[in-house]
Design a protein around this motif. Sequence first.
Motif, PDB file in Angstrom:
ATOM      1  N   GLY A   1       0.334  -3.154   0.574  1.00  8.93           N
ATOM      2  CA  GLY A   1      -1.031  -3.938   1.081  1.00  8.93           C
ATOM      3  C   GLY A   1      -2.044  -2.808   1.806  1.00  8.93           C
ATOM      4  N   LEU A   2      -3.132  -3.422   2.374  1.00  8.90           N
ATOM      5  CA  LEU A   2      -4.003  -2.523   2.932  1.00  8.90           C
ATOM      6  C   LEU A   2      -3.604  -1.693   4.194  1.00  8.90           C
ATOM      7  N   VAL A   3      -2.847  -2.657   5.058  1.00  8.09           N
ATOM      8  CA  VAL A   3      -2.331  -1.906   6.311  1.00  8.09           C
ATOM      9  C   VAL A   3      -0.976  -1.256   5.754  1.00  8.09           C
ATOM     10  N   GLY A   4      -0.313  -1.833   4.970  1.00 15.35           N
ATOM     11  CA  GLY A   4       1.152  -1.238   4.677  1.00 15.35           C
ATOM     12  C   GLY A   4       0.978   0.276   4.073  1.00 15.35           C
TER      13      GLY A   4
ATOM     14  N   VAL B   1       8.265  -2.613   1.593  1.00 14.72           N
ATOM     15  CA  VAL B   1       8.931  -3.623   0.884  1.00 14.72           C
ATOM     16  C   VAL B   1       7.974  -4.545   0.357  1.00 14.72           C
ATOM     17  N   ALA B   2       7.882  -5.260  -1.041  1.00 17.62           N
ATOM     18  CA  ALA B   2       6.964  -6.066  -1.310  1.00 17.62           C
ATOM     19  C   ALA B   2       7.731  -6.668  -2.853  1.00 17.62           C
ATOM     20  N   ARG B   3       7.020  -7.731  -3.234  1.00 14.56           N
ATOM     21  CA  ARG B   3       7.500  -8.461  -4.174  1.00 14.56           C
ATOM     22  C   ARG B   3       7.360  -7.805  -5.683  1.00 14.56           C
ATOM     23  N   THR B   4       6.293  -6.860  -5.850  1.00 12.21           N
ATOM     24  CA  THR B   4       5.912  -6.597  -7.137  1.00 12.21           C
ATOM     25  C   THR B   4       6.425  -5.107  -7.470  1.00 12.21           C
TER      26      THR B   4
ATOM     27  N   ALA C   1      11.392  -7.053  -2.891  1.00 12.29           N
ATOM     28  CA  ALA C   1      12.192  -8.029  -2.052  1.00 12.29           C
ATOM     29  C   ALA C   1      11.190  -8.973  -1.855  1.00 12.29           C
ATOM     30  N   ASP C   2      11.750 -10.499  -1.524  1.00 15.72           N
ATOM     31  CA  ASP C   2      10.926 -11.473  -0.963  1.00 15.72           C
ATOM     32  C   ASP C   2      10.957 -11.674   0.377  1.00 15.72           C
ATOM     33  N   ARG C   3      10.227 -11.368   1.316  1.00 15.12           N
ATOM     34  CA  ARG C   3      10.460 -11.607   2.645  1.00 15.12           C
ATOM     35  C   ARG C   3      10.862 -13.068   3.102  1.00 15.12           C
TER      36      ARG C   3
ATOM     37  N   ASN D   1      -0.558 -20.738  13.728  1.00 13.87           N
ATOM     38  CA  ASN D   1       0.738 -20.073  13.138  1.00 13.87           C
ATOM     39  C   ASN D   1       1.017 -18.532  13.596  1.00 13.87           C
ATOM     40  N   LYS D   2      -0.034 -17.686  13.975  1.00 14.16           N
ATOM     41  CA  LYS D   2       0.127 -16.450  14.360  1.00 14.16           C
ATOM     42  C   LYS D   2       0.503 -16.408  15.561  1.00 14.16           C
ATOM     43  N   VAL D   3      -0.051 -17.408  16.455  1.00 14.46           N
ATOM     44  CA  VAL D   3       0.503 -17.430  17.910  1.00 14.46           C
ATOM     45  C   VAL D   3       1.884 -17.756  18.152  1.00 14.46           C
TER      46      VAL D   3
ATOM     47  N   SER E   1      -8.960  -6.798  14.041  1.00  8.18           N
ATOM     48  CA  SER E   1     -10.141  -7.458  13.815  1.00  8.18           C
ATOM     49  C   SER E   1     -10.300  -7.258  12.277  1.00  8.18           C
ATOM     50  N   LYS E   2     -11.492  -7.184  11.725  1.00  8.29           N
ATOM     51  CA  LYS E   2     -11.706  -6.788  10.323  1.00  8.29           C
ATOM     52  C   LYS E   2     -11.356  -5.715   9.782  1.00  8.29           C
ATOM     53  N   ILE E   3     -10.315  -5.516   9.035  1.00 10.37           N
ATOM     54  CA  ILE E   3      -9.753  -4.211   8.583  1.00 10.37           C
ATOM     55  C   ILE E   3     -10.161  -3.809   7.334  1.00 10.37           C
TER      56      ILE E   3
ATOM     57  N   PRO F   1     -12.759  -6.133  -0.457  1.00 10.94           N
ATOM     58  CA  PRO F   1     -13.252  -4.765   0.199  1.00 10.94           C
ATOM     59  C   PRO F   1     -14.660  -5.375   0.714  1.00 10.94           C
ATOM     60  N   ARG F   2     -14.516  -5.440   1.944  1.00 14.18           N
ATOM     61  CA  ARG F   2     -15.969  -6.482   2.500  1.00 14.18           C
ATOM     62  C   ARG F   2     -17.311  -5.314   2.360  1.00 14.18           C
ATOM     63  N   GLU F   3     -16.949  -3.875   2.440  1.00 14.80           N
ATOM     64  CA  GLU F   3     -18.009  -3.011   2.179  1.00 14.80           C
ATOM     65  C   GLU F   3     -18.608  -3.109   0.739  1.00 14.80           C
TER      66      GLU F   3
HETATM   67  N1  LIG Z   1      -7.239  -7.725   6.183  1.00 12.35           N
HETATM   68  C1  LIG Z   1      -7.740  -8.138   7.430  1.00 12.35           C
HETATM   69  O1  LIG Z   1      -8.865  -7.909   7.653  1.00 12.35           O
HETATM   70  C2  LIG Z   1      -6.863  -8.517   8.354  1.00 12.35           C
HETATM   71  C3  LIG Z   1      -7.386  -8.902   9.678  1.00 12.35           C
HETATM   72  C4  LIG Z   1      -6.719  -9.032  10.815  1.00 12.35           C
HETATM   73  C5  LIG Z   1      -5.176  -9.286  10.791  1.00 12.35           C
HETATM   74  N2  LIG Z   1      -4.794  -9.108   9.282  1.00 12.35           N
HETATM   75  C6  LIG Z   1      -3.240  -9.365   9.237  1.00 12.35           C
HETATM   76  O2  LIG Z   1      -2.802  -7.994   8.829  1.00 12.35           O
HETATM   77  C7  LIG Z   1      -1.575  -8.308   7.786  1.00 12.35           C
HETATM   78  C8  LIG Z   1      -1.664  -7.318   6.716  1.00 12.35           C
HETATM   79  O3  LIG Z   1      -2.985  -7.746   5.830  1.00 12.35           O
HETATM   80  P1  LIG Z   1      -3.526  -6.950   4.963  1.00 12.35           P
HETATM   81  O4  LIG Z   1      -4.719  -6.827   4.516  1.00 12.35           O
HETATM   82  O5  LIG Z   1      -2.629  -5.452   4.792  1.00 12.35           O
HETATM   83  O6  LIG Z   1      -2.547  -7.715   3.403  1.00 12.35           O
HETATM   84  P2  LIG Z   1      -2.822  -7.353   2.139  1.00 12.35           P
HETATM   85  O7  LIG Z   1      -3.528  -6.142   1.726  1.00 12.35           O
HETATM   86  O8  LIG Z   1      -3.025  -8.771   1.223  1.00 12.35           O
HETATM   87  O9  LIG Z   1      -1.040  -7.167   1.513  1.00 12.35           O
HETATM   88  C9  LIG Z   1       0.016  -8.051   1.656  1.00 12.35           C
HETATM   89  C10 LIG Z   1       1.164  -6.952   1.371  1.00 12.35           C
HETATM   90  O10 LIG Z   1       2.312  -7.735   1.461  1.00 12.35           O
HETATM   91  C11 LIG Z   1       3.121  -8.079   0.541  1.00 12.35           C
HETATM   92  N3  LIG Z   1       3.663  -9.323   0.452  1.00 12.35           N
HETATM   93  C12 LIG Z   1       3.064 -10.553   0.406  1.00 12.35           C
HETATM   94  N4  LIG Z   1       3.871 -11.518   0.488  1.00 12.35           N
HETATM   95  C13 LIG Z   1       5.262 -11.032   0.504  1.00 12.35           C
HETATM   96  C14 LIG Z   1       6.506 -11.360   0.678  1.00 12.35           C
HETATM   97  N5  LIG Z   1       6.650 -12.704   0.644  1.00 12.35           N
HETATM   98  N6  LIG Z   1       7.518 -10.824   0.841  1.00 12.35           N
HETATM   99  C15 LIG Z   1       7.298  -9.371   0.563  1.00 12.35           C
HETATM  100  N7  LIG Z   1       6.074  -8.612   0.580  1.00 12.35           N
HETATM  101  C16 LIG Z   1       5.152  -9.766   0.489  1.00 12.35           C
HETATM  102  C17 LIG Z   1       2.067  -7.888  -0.731  1.00 12.35           C
HETATM  103  O11 LIG Z   1       2.924  -7.167  -1.915  1.00 12.35           O
HETATM  104  P3  LIG Z   1       3.361  -8.187  -2.924  1.00 12.35           P
HETATM  105  O12 LIG Z   1       2.211  -9.274  -3.381  1.00 12.35           O
HETATM  106  O13 LIG Z   1       3.601  -7.548  -4.311  1.00 12.35           O
HETATM  107  O14 LIG Z   1       4.538  -8.928  -2.347  1.00 12.35           O
HETATM  108  C18 LIG Z   1       1.230  -6.678  -0.101  1.00 12.35           C
HETATM  109  O15 LIG Z   1       2.063  -5.646   0.052  1.00 12.35           O
HETATM  110  C19 LIG Z   1      -1.753  -9.885   7.667  1.00 12.35           C
HETATM  111  O16 LIG Z   1      -0.545 -10.121   8.459  1.00 12.35           O
HETATM  112  C20 LIG Z   1      -3.010 -10.183   8.157  1.00 12.35           C
HETATM  113  O17 LIG Z   1      -2.446 -11.304   8.899  1.00 12.35           O
HETATM  114  C21 LIG Z   1      -5.573  -8.707   8.476  1.00 12.35           C
END
Ligand SMILES: NC(=O)c1ccc[n+]([C@@H]2O[C@H](COP(=O)([O-])OP(=O)(O)OC[C@H]3O[C@@H](n4cnc5c(N)ncnc54)[C@H](OP(=O)(O)O)[C@@H]3O)[C@@H](O)[C@H]2O)c1
Length: 355
Positions: free
Chosen positions: A11-14, A31-34, A52-54, A147-149, A168-170, A178-180
């Motif tokens: 994902g975005l952060v990963g 690790v991701a499901r896809t 893998a599914d977390r 839930n995050k707390v 904050s807003k990543i 993509p907010r931009e």
């Molecule tokens: N985006 C923001 O603006 C923002 C702001 C503050 C905090 N956060 C926090 O940052 C974290 C990461 O966000 P992100 O924006 O990077 O998310 P993201 O882009 O939606 O990516 C989610 C990743 O997790 C994988 N995933 C989802 N469910 C899974 C599962 N059950 N098992 C294994 N992999 C799984 C997805 O791939 P698959 O679908 O293939 O499994 C994907 O690699 C989150 O905890 C979010 O709360 C985000």
Amino acid sequence: MPKAVILGGTGLVGRAVARRLSSSGWTVVSVARTAGSLPRDLVCSGVVLRVADRTAPEGLENALAEGADLLVDCVCYTAADANRLLPFLGDVGSTVMLSTKAVYVDERGRHINSPTSPRFTGPITEQNPTMAPGNGDHDSPEGYGANKVAAERTLLDSGRPVTVLRASKIHGEGASPPREWVFVKRALDERKTLFLRRRGASVDHTTAAVNLAALAERVAWIPGRRILNIADPDSPSVLEIARTVGAHFGHEWDLRFVDATSPLGRTPWDTAAPIVLDMSAASLLGHVPVGTYAEPVGPALDRLAEQARRAVERGEGDEAIVGASFTGRFLDYAAEDAVLRSGAEAAQCSEAAAL
Ligand SMILES: NC(=O)c1ccc[n+]([C@@H]2O[C@H](COP(=O)([O-])OP(=O)(O)OC[C@H]3O[C@@H](n4cnc5c(N)ncnc54)[C@H](OP(=O)(O)O)[C@@H]3O)[C@@H](O)[C@H]2O)c1
């Protein structure tokens, strides 16, 4: 070579964390499901995708049985998610859990997903009060922060070296949505008129995924139990974000300021009062950000433009890039054109007047 496991690594952060670590010589398992979802550059740099599914019983066993020097959990949303990790943390040198500024409450208990917007009195430190821990639907406005707390506390109470990062807003490559895009789309369409609420002065702190990745790598070398805010070194206003995007594409805006209650001029960063995360604690730990908002956002803007070009070639709409609700909410050209035709409502201003 140190080894990192990233849950949610595609994902975005990963992706940003995987890029940072692999370029610094780490062995990285994402690790991701896809299957097949790891970007090509990460595959080429040796990052391994483990499907893998977390949340499945055997999912974490597959990912973490061999231990790791660093575990970055991007998909820990609930106390139950956190509890599943605990049996594995004895074999992990340092754990980073992705949390959010949505946990913070203002003096009246309002948070960013409350029906009424919060009003924080200044930059928010990690000592600011949070929502109470909760266990309802984590995908709801009230449930997300609570839930995050609960997840944060479960991990920190384990006594293991866990760093909670409150983002904050990543922004960055792979953001969904993509907010931009609200400004990129207008620039690509050569639409000069830009309606903005509150004179574009809203501030909702941005967090570059690459800045977050830099902090994740930093804490890998100094394991400990702590909570850290993570946001960009600057906190651009909506107008500054619009100008950054415009300048990137050589596009000038004809600004029209509208009332905060207008149906026009919405952006994803609109706030009633500034939301800024205090970054002192991360700085004291030696965090060195990659750049201010405008520096790392460029490649993500180029990627959006490229995705838009490809969507046109395939005969697809913008929904293929950002999703229909995002397009409809922030990019209602018909409503804007109706206002422009009627000559009503918006106060026109020059760029200079907006400074
Ligand atoms: N985006 C923001 O603006 C923002 C702001 C503050 C905090 N956060 C926090 O940052 C974290 C990461 O966000 P992100 O924006 O990077 O998310 P993201 O882009 O939606 O990516 C989610 C990743 O997790 C994988 N995933 C989802 N469910 C899974 C599962 N059950 N098992 C294994 N992999 C799984 C997805 O791939 P698959 O679908 O293939 O499994 C994907 O690699 C989150 O905890 C979010 O709360 C985000």
